[in-house]
Design a protein around this motif. Structure first.
Motif, mmCIF file in Angstrom:
data_model
loop_
_atom_site.group_PDB
_atom_site.id
_atom_site.type_symbol
_atom_site.label_atom_id
_atom_site.label_comp_id
_atom_site.label_asym_id
_atom_site.label_seq_id
_atom_site.Cartn_x
_atom_site.Cartn_y
_atom_site.Cartn_z
ATOM 1 N N GLU A 59 -0.190 -35.445 1.748
ATOM 2 C CA GLU A 59 -1.042 -35.468 0.480
ATOM 3 C C GLU A 59 -1.789 -34.103 0.534
ATOM 4 O O GLU A 59 -2.219 -33.695 -0.740
ATOM 5 N N THR A 60 -1.770 -33.341 1.356
ATOM 6 C CA THR A 60 -2.411 -32.093 1.225
ATOM 7 C C THR A 60 -1.565 -31.028 0.658
ATOM 8 O O THR A 60 -0.661 -30.633 1.430
ATOM 9 N N PRO A 61 -2.074 -30.243 -0.239
ATOM 10 C CA PRO A 61 -1.098 -29.105 -0.786
ATOM 11 C C PRO A 61 -0.746 -27.930 0.452
ATOM 12 O O PRO A 61 -1.848 -27.749 1.325
ATOM 13 N N PHE A 62 0.216 -27.329 0.192
ATOM 14 C CA PHE A 62 0.703 -26.370 0.695
ATOM 15 C C PHE A 62 -0.299 -25.351 0.742
ATOM 16 O O PHE A 62 -0.793 -24.792 -0.496
ATOM 17 N N ASP A 63 -1.041 -24.446 1.887
ATOM 18 C CA ASP A 63 -1.824 -23.403 1.522
ATOM 19 C C ASP A 63 -1.497 -22.515 2.546
ATOM 20 O O ASP A 63 -1.303 -22.598 3.663
ATOM 21 N N ALA A 64 -1.735 -21.263 2.116
ATOM 22 C CA ALA A 64 -1.125 -19.995 3.275
ATOM 23 C C ALA A 64 -2.102 -18.792 2.779
ATOM 24 O O ALA A 64 -2.762 -18.671 1.716
ATOM 25 N N ASP A 65 -2.315 -17.964 3.866
ATOM 26 C CA ASP A 65 -2.773 -16.712 3.556
ATOM 27 C C ASP A 65 -1.944 -15.584 4.314
ATOM 28 O O ASP A 65 -1.417 -16.048 5.384
ATOM 29 N N ALA A 66 -2.087 -14.464 3.586
ATOM 30 C CA ALA A 66 -1.325 -13.365 4.254
ATOM 31 C C ALA A 66 -2.004 -12.214 4.417
ATOM 32 O O ALA A 66 -3.192 -11.993 4.153
ATOM 33 N N ASP A 67 -1.772 -11.518 5.305
ATOM 34 C CA ASP A 67 -2.336 -10.335 6.071
ATOM 35 C C ASP A 67 -1.546 -9.246 6.332
ATOM 36 O O ASP A 67 -0.533 -9.354 7.177
ATOM 37 N N VAL A 68 -1.637 -8.113 5.603
ATOM 38 C CA VAL A 68 -0.894 -6.848 6.233
ATOM 39 C C VAL A 68 -1.936 -5.848 6.753
ATOM 40 O O VAL A 68 -2.991 -5.633 6.378
ATOM 41 N N LEU A 69 -1.656 -5.240 7.934
ATOM 42 C CA LEU A 69 -2.718 -4.487 8.307
ATOM 43 C C LEU A 69 -1.769 -3.190 9.010
ATOM 44 O O LEU A 69 -0.610 -3.085 9.466
ATOM 45 N N VAL A 70 -2.734 -2.138 9.187
ATOM 46 C CA VAL A 70 -2.301 -0.650 10.082
ATOM 47 C C VAL A 70 -2.378 -0.640 11.431
ATOM 48 O O VAL A 70 -3.634 -1.090 11.746
ATOM 49 N N LEU A 71 -1.331 -0.680 12.162
ATOM 50 C CA LEU A 71 -1.624 -0.077 13.705
ATOM 51 C C LEU A 71 -1.544 1.407 13.852
ATOM 52 O O LEU A 71 -0.768 2.023 13.302
ATOM 53 N N THR A 72 -2.506 1.682 14.670
ATOM 54 C CA THR A 72 -2.849 3.197 15.102
ATOM 55 C C THR A 72 -2.901 3.505 16.587
ATOM 56 O O THR A 72 -3.492 2.716 17.218
ATOM 57 N N ARG A 73 -1.920 4.462 16.853
ATOM 58 C CA ARG A 73 -2.023 4.787 18.447
ATOM 59 C C ARG A 73 -1.914 6.143 18.423
ATOM 60 O O ARG A 73 -1.222 6.943 17.390
ATOM 61 N N TYR A 74 -2.127 7.023 19.484
ATOM 62 C CA TYR A 74 -1.700 8.139 19.790
ATOM 63 C C TYR A 74 -0.148 8.352 20.393
ATOM 64 O O TYR A 74 -0.178 7.497 21.260
ATOM 65 N N SER A 75 0.661 8.988 20.132
ATOM 66 C CA SER A 75 2.010 9.024 20.638
ATOM 67 C C SER A 75 1.755 9.760 21.773
ATOM 68 O O SER A 75 0.866 10.375 22.026
ATOM 69 N N GLU A 76 2.960 9.942 22.633
ATOM 70 C CA GLU A 76 3.060 10.347 23.921
ATOM 71 C C GLU A 76 2.789 12.046 23.950
ATOM 72 O O GLU A 76 2.440 12.485 24.836
ATOM 73 N N THR A 77 3.128 12.507 22.941
ATOM 74 C CA THR A 77 2.792 14.037 22.409
ATOM 75 C C THR A 77 1.553 14.124 21.841
ATOM 76 O O THR A 77 1.544 15.489 21.713
ATOM 77 N N ALA A 80 1.873 -4.016 10.444
ATOM 78 C CA ALA A 80 1.980 -5.485 10.952
ATOM 79 C C ALA A 80 1.841 -6.530 9.863
ATOM 80 O O ALA A 80 0.949 -6.244 8.991
ATOM 81 N N TYR A 81 2.479 -7.593 10.010
ATOM 82 C CA TYR A 81 2.305 -8.528 8.569
ATOM 83 C C TYR A 81 2.247 -10.080 9.220
ATOM 84 O O TYR A 81 2.956 -10.354 10.139
ATOM 85 N N PHE A 82 1.282 -11.061 8.792
ATOM 86 C CA PHE A 82 1.221 -12.151 9.243
ATOM 87 C C PHE A 82 1.024 -12.937 7.665
ATOM 88 O O PHE A 82 0.418 -12.647 7.031
#
Lengths: 165, 70
Positions: free
Chosen positions: B24-42, B50-52
């Motif tokens: 009986e409950t309608p389908f509901d969804a939430d989306a998130d796109v985000l940036v991941l940052t790190r320092y490279s080995e150099t 990343a996407y959820f």
């Protein structure tokens, strides 16, 4: 681009980058559209906006284990709104998480009774073995007032390796 | 990296959405796109996305279309 589920838990779909997916250019800001096929074969379209502000990695400035107390310090980074700290061990199969905080603020974490509070499945870190301290900085979407977990704008990661004494 | 996000985000999803898992409950969804940052080995910083999508019911398939149309 297709997202995937984690095993049989199909109420969450996701795609996380592999090492080779990282580039010197940030992802394009703007509207990302998600095309969902539900269990009832119904198509649902939703979207999320990626903003252009992202958080850079912190600099981990200190870490020490003294008197069974682990202390970690870092330089706060611009636009970070919260931090998480993890103590992990990298393995051939991935990573074992010995300790992880929820969202915290500030630039220091102190874990007392380290041998009790830091463990993996009951086993504390072993002297002479290498472990990774990880500080993640978070910022959130501009309109995120609640449910921060669903409104993350960016996450940065800084790591240091320590040898447990 | 997978464990970093899924450990914390899946818990939130379970709390929020699984309280209403009936027909009986309608389908509901939430989306998130985000940036991941790190320092490279150099040294220089490097970035990735990343996407959820979190829903209150099971999904069969999810596709993401970026602003560049990919």
């Amino acid at each position: 681009m297709e997202l995937g589920a984690d095993g049989n838990y199909t109420a969450t779909f996701f795609k996380e980058p592999a090492d080779e997916d990282y580039t010197s250019t940030p992802p394009t800001p703007g509207e990302y559209n998600f095309d969902i096929l539900t269990e009832k074969n119904k198509e649902v379209l939703i979207s999320d906006v990626l903003e252009s502000n992202y958080v850079m990695p912190v600099e981990i400035t200190s870490y020490a284990l003294e008197d069974n107390t682990l202390s970690i310090g870092w330089e706060e980074t611009a636009s970070a709104e919260a931090y998480r700290v993890r103590f992990i061990q990298m393995t051939d199969d991935g990573e074992n998480v010995y300790f992880a905080t929820n969202f915290i603020e500030g630039d220091t974490l102190i874990v007392e009774n380290a041998t009790s509070n830091i463990n993996y499945q009951g086993t504390p870190p072993q002297p002479g073995e290498d472990y990774t301290i990880e500080v993640m900085a978070y910022n959130f979407e501009a309109d995120a007032e609640a449910e921060l977990f669903y409104n993350i704008q960016s996450i940065s990661t800084a790591r240091r390796t320590i040898t447990w004494e | 990296m997978k464990k970093i996000f899924f450990s914390i985000l899946a818990i939130a999803a379970l709390i929020t959405f699984n309280s209403c898992n009936d027909d009986e409950t309608p389908f509901d969804a939430d989306a998130d796109v985000l940036v991941l940052t790190r320092y490279s080995e150099t040294g220089p910083p490097e970035f990735a996305a990343a996407y959820f999508v979190y829903a209150n019911k099971s999904m069969q398939d999810v596709m993401v279309i970026t602003p560049g149309g990919q």
